[in-house]
Scaffold this motif. Structure first.
Motif, PDB file in Angstrom:
ATOM      1  N   ALA A 165       5.034  -8.439   7.572  1.00  0.00           N
ATOM      2  CA  ALA A 165       4.006  -9.450   7.857  1.00  0.00           C
ATOM      3  C   ALA A 165       2.635  -8.903   7.494  1.00  0.00           C
ATOM      4  CB  ALA A 165       4.054  -9.862   9.318  1.00  0.00           C
ATOM      5  N   GLY A 166       2.542  -8.331   6.302  1.00  0.00           N
ATOM      6  CA  GLY A 166       1.294  -7.721   5.866  1.00  0.00           C
ATOM      7  C   GLY A 166       1.334  -6.215   6.033  1.00  0.00           C
ATOM      8  N   VAL A 167       0.180  -5.599   6.022  1.00  0.00           N
ATOM      9  CA  VAL A 167       0.087  -4.148   6.163  1.00  0.00           C
ATOM     10  C   VAL A 167      -0.968  -3.803   7.199  1.00  0.00           C
ATOM     11  CG1 VAL A 167       0.848  -3.653   3.805  1.00  0.00           C
ATOM     12  CG2 VAL A 167      -1.589  -3.968   4.276  1.00  0.00           C
ATOM     13  N   GLN A 168      -0.890  -2.576   7.679  1.00  0.00           N
ATOM     14  CA  GLN A 168      -1.863  -2.072   8.649  1.00  0.00           C
ATOM     15  C   GLN A 168      -2.385  -0.740   8.134  1.00  0.00           C
ATOM     16  OE1 GLN A 168      -0.709  -0.428  12.737  1.00  0.00           O
ATOM     17  NE2 GLN A 168      -1.550  -2.426  13.283  1.00  0.00           N
ATOM     18  N   GLU A 169      -3.695  -0.602   8.108  1.00  0.00           N
ATOM     19  CA  GLU A 169      -4.285   0.655   7.645  1.00  0.00           C
ATOM     20  C   GLU A 169      -3.912   1.792   8.587  1.00  0.00           C
ATOM     21  OE1 GLU A 169      -5.746   0.952   4.747  1.00  0.00           O
ATOM     22  OE2 GLU A 169      -5.468  -1.192   4.434  1.00  0.00           O
ATOM     23  N   SER A 170      -3.700   2.961   8.003  1.00  0.00           N
ATOM     24  CA  SER A 170      -3.340   4.125   8.811  1.00  0.00           C
ATOM     25  C   SER A 170      -4.336   5.251   8.575  1.00  0.00           C
ATOM     26  CB  SER A 170      -1.925   4.603   8.458  1.00  0.00           C
ATOM     27  OG  SER A 170      -1.841   4.956   7.096  1.00  0.00           O
ATOM     28  N   SER A 171      -4.279   6.239   9.430  1.00  0.00           N
ATOM     29  CA  SER A 171      -5.268   7.328   9.376  1.00  0.00           C
ATOM     30  C   SER A 171      -5.124   8.189   8.134  1.00  0.00           C
ATOM     31  CB  SER A 171      -5.133   8.205  10.625  1.00  0.00           C
ATOM     32  OG  SER A 171      -3.808   8.715  10.735  1.00  0.00           O
ATOM     33  N   ASN A 172      -3.913   8.218   7.531  1.00  0.00           N
ATOM     34  CA  ASN A 172      -3.732   9.071   6.355  1.00  0.00           C
ATOM     35  C   ASN A 172      -4.161   8.388   5.055  1.00  0.00           C
ATOM     36  OD1 ASN A 172      -1.721   7.238   5.767  1.00  0.00           O
ATOM     37  ND2 ASN A 172      -0.021   8.636   6.205  1.00  0.00           N
ATOM     38  N   GLY A 173      -4.685   7.160   5.176  1.00  0.00           N
ATOM     39  CA  GLY A 173      -5.171   6.465   3.988  1.00  0.00           C
ATOM     40  C   GLY A 173      -4.170   5.569   3.319  1.00  0.00           C
ATOM     41  N   TRP A 174      -2.885   5.706   3.657  1.00  0.00           N
ATOM     42  CA  TRP A 174      -1.843   4.866   3.075  1.00  0.00           C
ATOM     43  C   TRP A 174      -1.491   3.758   4.057  1.00  0.00           C
ATOM     44  CZ3 TRP A 174      -0.259   5.388  -1.864  1.00  0.00           C
ATOM     45  CH2 TRP A 174      -0.550   6.595  -2.514  1.00  0.00           C
ATOM     46  N   PRO A 175      -1.630   2.501   3.652  1.00  0.00           N
ATOM     47  CA  PRO A 175      -1.301   1.409   4.578  1.00  0.00           C
ATOM     48  C   PRO A 175       0.181   1.400   4.905  1.00  0.00           C
ATOM     49  CG  PRO A 175      -1.702   0.549   2.377  1.00  0.00           C
ATOM     50  CD  PRO A 175      -2.074   2.005   2.343  1.00  0.00           C
ATOM     51  N   ALA A 176       0.497   1.094   6.153  1.00  0.00           N
ATOM     52  CA  ALA A 176       1.895   1.001   6.588  1.00  0.00           C
ATOM     53  C   ALA A 176       2.271  -0.464   6.711  1.00  0.00           C
ATOM     54  CB  ALA A 176       2.070   1.705   7.938  1.00  0.00           C
ATOM     55  N   ALA A 177       3.505  -0.780   6.363  1.00  0.00           N
ATOM     56  CA  ALA A 177       3.978  -2.156   6.487  1.00  0.00           C
ATOM     57  C   ALA A 177       3.947  -2.583   7.943  1.00  0.00           C
ATOM     58  CB  ALA A 177       5.395  -2.274   5.936  1.00  0.00           C
ATOM     59  N   LEU A 178       3.479  -3.795   8.183  1.00  0.00           N
ATOM     60  CA  LEU A 178       3.491  -4.373   9.520  1.00  0.00           C
ATOM     61  C   LEU A 178       4.756  -5.217   9.638  1.00  0.00           C
ATOM     62  CD1 LEU A 178       1.691  -4.549  12.073  1.00  0.00           C
ATOM     63  CD2 LEU A 178       0.828  -6.713  11.162  1.00  0.00           C
ATOM     64  N   LEU A 179       5.559  -4.933  10.642  1.00  0.00           N
ATOM     65  CA  LEU A 179       6.841  -5.603  10.798  1.00  0.00           C
ATOM     66  C   LEU A 179       6.815  -6.556  11.989  1.00  0.00           C
ATOM     67  CD1 LEU A 179       8.981  -2.444  10.139  1.00  0.00           C
ATOM     68  CD2 LEU A 179       8.854  -4.417   8.655  1.00  0.00           C
TER      69      LEU A 179
END
Length: 250
Positions: A165-179
């Motif tokens: 359902a989109g992505v969520q920004e993460s602290s390491n700079g790589w967006p994580a998938a939002l489930l």
């Protein structure tokens, strides 16, 4: 490489897809599609509809087409245009909302997972997602083991219970998938129609055996054969003794 007829049916010929809206129309038309093509064609792919059949994905790194389809795999379900998860052949796959509703195994409730034979880890993830959408990173932390997470989320996706359902920004700079739970993102539940799903599969593949259909939707071969025979007897398909074809192929 698909045949000429399949290439037209799978949008490989003609104008390339250049927008997420048109990508949604493509998936709505074919019913199901892989993100990237498989070595042996098991269905259309968004990549080939975007880039054509001659381009190999990631041949020269992350180009414009790679960036498009990689972004759209999260954006299409976020907009409600297509379900996405590991489904066809265990690969990243899209389903149109119509086909998803015909295949979805539950009643469209937050506890649908409780009525299916799933692993404890899969039930734990589904219960967490019933509270709110969560990133893949958060869900991995919840189980505390990457491999355990991969098996559990794959299990939920094979049963169509979870989608992105989109992505969520993460602290390491790589967006994580939002489930999220499929029933929270799409209008599903109580509309299962495997006959309609079989008809869509045949309409997209143009020719298929019962074993092909069974592998695609994880049905038994006898069940797939019965559904295809029903389509034949109702005048919606033909059978040549080996494979089935839609009566009026596109």
């Amino acid at each position: 490489m698909p045949t000429e007829e399949l290439a037209r049916r799978w949008w490989v010929r003609g104008r390339r897809i250049a927008s997420v809206e048109r990508a949604g129309k493509f998936i709505d038309d074919v019913g199901f599609a892989l993100l990237f093509p498989a070595p042996k064609p098991i269905g259309p792919s968004l990549w080939e509809a975007v880039a054509g059949e001659d381009d190999e994905p990631f041949g020269e790194g992350m180009g414009e087409n790679e960036q498009r389809v990689w972004t759209w795999k999260d954006e299409l379900p976020r907009r409600g245009l297509a379900w996405y998860g590991a489904y066809l052949g265990g690969r990243g796959s899209f389903l149109s909302p119509t086909l998803l509703a015909a295949l979805y195994p539950g009643e469209g409730e937050l506890d649908d997972h409780e009525h299916l034979d799933l692993s404890p880890a899969a039930h734990e993830l589904a219960a967490a997602l019933a509270i709110e959408p969560l990133s893949s990173a958060t869900l991995r932390q919840l189980l505390g083991d990457k491999n355990k997470y991969q098996r559990a989320i794959g299990e939920l996706q094979r049963n169509l219970l979870v989608t992105t359902a989109g992505v969520q920004e993460s602290s390491n700079g790589w967006p994580a998938a939002l489930l999220t739970l499929t029933c929270e993102q799409f209008d599903v539940g109580g509309t299962q129609d495997h006959s309609a799903a079989a008809a869509q599969y045949l309409d997209t593949m143009l020719t298929a055996s019962a074993a092909d259909l069974a592998r695609a939707f994880r049905w038994s071969t006898p069940k797939a054969r019965d559904l295809l025979d029903d389509l034949t007897h109702s005048g919606r398909a033909t059978f040549d003794g080996r494979t089935y074809q839609p009566l009026t192929p596109r």
